[in-house]
Design an enzyme around this catalytic site. Structure first.
Site, short mmCIF file in Angstrom:
data_model
loop_
_atom_site.label_atom_id
_atom_site.label_comp_id
_atom_site.label_asym_id
_atom_site.label_seq_id
_atom_site.Cartn_x
_atom_site.Cartn_y
_atom_site.Cartn_z
N ASP A 89 0.85 -1.18 0.00
CA ASP A 89 0.00 0.00 0.00
C ASP A 89 0.89 1.23 0.00
O ASP A 89 1.95 1.24 0.64
CB ASP A 89 -0.92 0.02 1.22
CG ASP A 89 -2.02 1.05 1.08
OD1 ASP A 89 -2.94 0.82 0.27
OD2 ASP A 89 -1.97 2.09 1.76
N THR A 90 0.47 2.26 -0.73
CA THR A 90 1.26 3.48 -0.88
C THR A 90 0.43 4.68 -0.45
O THR A 90 -0.77 4.75 -0.74
CB THR A 90 1.69 3.66 -2.34
OG1 THR A 90 2.48 2.53 -2.74
CG2 THR A 90 2.52 4.93 -2.53
#
EC number: 3.6.1.9
Length: 210
Positions: A89-90
């Site tokens: 996840d970013t």
């Protein structure tokens, strides 16, 4: 006498991500994978909700672990053969605020004008659950990106291209947004959504062949 035979390697892993960029990055280092995507009855977006006062690094780590656990449960329920599961996840952060995926064009333009002429951080967390169902210690990649000053009209044209949607911070470094990026410090692949150095280390620990 104990056997000296090394543990078997897994030829493929399960990638719990719809991101074409993460798929391309895994292919870049020769990793074979099968997509393990949320079922229609799963509320995947609910996992990305922020908690009050949550710092960006704590947020991205928590969301990644939650997505990994959901993906592992999905795998078990499917009856598919056991193999490691990869999730990432970013998020983008500036002034202590978390900039996720824009909700609409106005939101995207607001994010981009906030980033203009300034430096911000891009955080990507990576989690792997091994074939035995154990969560390996997640990795966190932190990079800095500086946007050059640009006009509101320039950002509006970028928003009209459609590229900002579905991207944390409303931009894709590997796409048209490159014209706004003055410099980066950190992991280019991490900014794209999957830091390959950290990911490779986790996959080796999970005995994934590549």
């Amino acid at each position: 006498m104990p056997s000296s035979t090394p543990p078997a390697l897994f030829p493929t892993l399960y990638l719990a991500s719809q991101s074409p960029r993460r798929q391309e990055l895994l292919q870049q280092i020769g990793v074979r994978f099968e997509l393990l995507l949320p079922r229609p009855d799963e509320d995947a977006e609910a996992l990305e909700a922020e908690l009050p006062g949550e710092a960006a690094d704590a947020y991205v780590r928590r969301v990644t672990i939650a997505k990994a656990e959901a993906a592992r449960a999905r795998l078990v329920a499917s009856g598919k053969p056991a193999s490691p599961v990869l999730v990432a996840d970013t998020t983008v952060t500036i002034d202590g605020a978390i900039l996720g995926k824009p909700a609409n064009a106005d939101d995207a333009l607001s994010m981009l004008t906030r980033l203009a002429g300034r430096e911000h951080a891009v955080l990507t967390a990576v989690a792997v659950i091994d074939a035995d169902g154990e969560l390996l210690p997640p990795a966190l990649s932190r990079s800095s990106v500086r946007f050059a000053p640009a006009s509101r009209d320039a950002y509006a044209r970028y928003v009209e291209s459609g590229e900002p949607f579905g991207k944390a911070g409303a931009y894709a470094i590997q796409g048209r947004a490159a014209e706004f990026i003055e410099r980066i410090d950190g992991s280019h692949s991490g900014i794209m959504g999957l830091p390959l150095f950290e990911t490779a280390a986790l996959l080796r620990a999970a005995r994934v062949a590549f």
